[in-house]
Scaffold this active site. Structure first.
Site, PDB file in Angstrom:
ATOM      1  N   ALA A  32      18.457 -14.323 -41.798  1.00 54.20           N
ATOM      2  CA  ALA A  32      17.969 -12.959 -41.540  1.00 54.20           C
ATOM      3  C   ALA A  32      19.182 -12.019 -41.500  1.00 54.20           C
ATOM      4  O   ALA A  32      19.397 -11.277 -40.541  1.00 54.20           O
ATOM      5  CB  ALA A  32      17.160 -12.883 -40.244  1.00 54.20           C
ATOM      6  N   HIS A  37      26.401  -9.551 -40.291  1.00 56.53           N
ATOM      7  CA  HIS A  37      26.791 -10.827 -40.906  1.00 56.53           C
ATOM      8  C   HIS A  37      27.686 -10.575 -42.130  1.00 56.53           C
ATOM      9  O   HIS A  37      28.659 -11.286 -42.353  1.00 56.53           O
ATOM     10  CB  HIS A  37      25.549 -11.585 -41.396  1.00 56.53           C
ATOM     11  CG  HIS A  37      24.611 -11.993 -40.316  1.00 56.53           C
ATOM     12  ND1 HIS A  37      23.366 -11.422 -40.144  1.00 56.53           N
ATOM     13  CD2 HIS A  37      24.716 -12.934 -39.343  1.00 56.53           C
ATOM     14  CE1 HIS A  37      22.749 -11.992 -39.133  1.00 56.53           C
ATOM     15  NE2 HIS A  37      23.538 -12.907 -38.623  1.00 56.53           N
ATOM     16  N   LYS A 149      29.402  -9.060 -31.041  1.00 53.87           N
ATOM     17  CA  LYS A 149      28.181  -8.683 -30.316  1.00 53.87           C
ATOM     18  C   LYS A 149      27.772  -9.776 -29.338  1.00 53.87           C
ATOM     19  O   LYS A 149      27.305  -9.488 -28.248  1.00 53.87           O
ATOM     20  CB  LYS A 149      27.025  -8.387 -31.283  1.00 53.87           C
ATOM     21  CG  LYS A 149      25.785  -7.924 -30.527  1.00 53.87           C
ATOM     22  CD  LYS A 149      24.785  -7.323 -31.452  1.00 53.87           C
ATOM     23  CE  LYS A 149      23.989  -8.375 -32.169  1.00 53.87           C
ATOM     24  NZ  LYS A 149      23.075  -9.118 -31.257  1.00 53.87           N
ATOM     25  N   GLN A 153      29.115 -15.824 -26.495  1.00 52.95           N
ATOM     26  CA  GLN A 153      29.184 -16.900 -27.501  1.00 52.95           C
ATOM     27  C   GLN A 153      30.619 -17.074 -27.991  1.00 52.95           C
ATOM     28  O   GLN A 153      31.111 -18.198 -28.126  1.00 52.95           O
ATOM     29  CB  GLN A 153      28.252 -16.580 -28.673  1.00 52.95           C
ATOM     30  CG  GLN A 153      28.391 -17.504 -29.855  1.00 52.95           C
ATOM     31  CD  GLN A 153      27.267 -17.338 -30.864  1.00 52.95           C
ATOM     32  OE1 GLN A 153      26.171 -17.832 -30.667  1.00 52.95           O
ATOM     33  NE2 GLN A 153      27.538 -16.630 -31.953  1.00 52.95           N
TER      34      GLN A 153
HETATM   35  O1  PAF Z   1      25.341 -16.382 -33.729  1.00 51.59           O
HETATM   36  C1  PAF Z   1      24.501 -17.092 -34.317  1.00 51.59           C
HETATM   37  O2  PAF Z   1      23.850 -16.670 -35.278  1.00 51.59           O
HETATM   38  C2  PAF Z   1      24.275 -18.520 -33.848  1.00 51.59           C
HETATM   39  O3  PAF Z   1      24.344 -18.612 -32.476  1.00 51.59           O
HETATM   40  C3  PAF Z   1      25.219 -19.528 -34.530  1.00 51.59           C
HETATM   41  C4  PAF Z   1      26.661 -19.269 -34.186  1.00 51.59           C
HETATM   42  C5  PAF Z   1      25.038 -19.461 -36.035  1.00 51.59           C
HETATM   43  C6  PAF Z   1      24.871 -20.944 -34.065  1.00 51.59           C
HETATM   44  O4  PAF Z   1      23.570 -21.289 -34.378  1.00 51.59           O
END
Ligand code: PAF
Length: 279
Positions: A32, A37, A149, A153
């Site tokens: 998506a 990205h 963002k 993570q």
């Molecule tokens: O940030 C994301 O889209 C997800 O958490 C990742 C790093 C692809 C892991 O599934």
């Protein structure tokens, strides 16, 4: 652009790149794709000889009752976008390929995994760390690119890479925003027109904190109060957290300093959105 659906194929393709002496950049995604990205892909293209991306909606990072089933899946469109950006390798495994029956091994970054989003989404960062570790083993990239963002993570992955001695450079890329400030997210697709407007309060609250901090206020309590006040002005938005934390440890601070993260998460309707700024 080569698309690999199995670990074996992807591993062989990535090894061939490295054997040729090329620097391999990796952009893990759940598909998506949006401009956020694509900015990671562009950063990877700028710093590496060959770029690989993965598209995998990772079931283990979704909790019960979260949006795994309805998470947007747009493989054909994603593939076109990646091809247009000059990505050479795409890894698009099935859930069975990534998680063989009977898999019981997890990567847990203790402490960090229950801060910010991890507090409201128990098990989320265990799922993220596990899948990212697995992807790193398959791709063995020289550098991997993540969006700022998801500040928590980024902290979790950096710590995992350090603790488990992965030989990969983690690059965090700036948040990409719509013209009106809304942080780009695959989950923005869930918002109707009215909710899209309401969601702008997240960015406004961060801007209010930044303005106050730039005027000299350093007390985290006062800065957070200003952010909360802004959020409260949009009654339909339900706050999850609003915190000022150290970027690496995600520990809340008393005094806000340059480099720290102001992070917010809130529900707009049933959609949980996150955003942050670096002071
Ligand atoms: O940030 C994301 O889209 C997800 O958490 C990742 C790093 C692809 C892991 O599934």
């Amino acid at each position: 652009m080569k698309i690999c659906n199995t670990i074996e194929e992807m591993r062989a393709a990535c090894r061939a790149v490295r054997r040729a002496g090329k620097r391999l950049g990796f952009v893990p995604t759940m598909g998506a794709l949006h401009e956020g990205h694509l900015s990671l892909v562009r950063a990877a293209k700028a710093g590496c000889d060959v770029v690989a991306a993965s598209i995998f909606v990772n079931p283990t990072q979704f909790g019960a009752g979260e949006d795994l089933a309805k998470y947007p899946r747009r493989f054909d469109r994603d593939r076109e976008l990646l091809e247009r950006e000059g990505v050479e390798l795409v890894f698009a495994p099935s859930a069975e390929e990534m998680y063989p029956a009977g898999a019981v091994t997890w990567v847990t970054v203790e402490g960090l995994s229950d801060k910010l989003d991890g507090r409201s989404r128990p098990g989320h960062f265990r799922g993220v760390a596990t899948v990212v570790a697995k992807l790193f083993h398959v791709v063995e990239p020289d550098a991997a690119f993540f969006g700022q963002k998801d500040a928590a993570q980024v902290a979790v992955i950096r710590r995992m890479v350090r603790d488990l001695n992965f030989a990969v450079e983690i690059v965090a890329c700036p948040i990409v925003r719509e013209a009106d400030g809304l942080a780009m997210s695959s989950r923005n697709a869930y918002l109707d027109g009215q909710q899209r407007n309401q969601a702008l309060v997240l960015h406004r609250s961060l801007m209010r904190v930044r303005k106050l901090w730039e005027s000299g206020e350093c007390a985290a309590e006062k800065l957070v109060a200003a952010g909360l006040k802004e959020i409260a002005e949009e009654e339909s938005v339900r706050l999850d957290y609003f915190e000022i934390v150290e970027a690496d440890s995600l520990e809340p601070v008393e005094r806000a300093k340059s480099g720290m993260v102001v992070a917010v998460a809130a529900f707009v309707g049933t959609t949980r959105l996150i955003d942050n700024i670096l002071l």
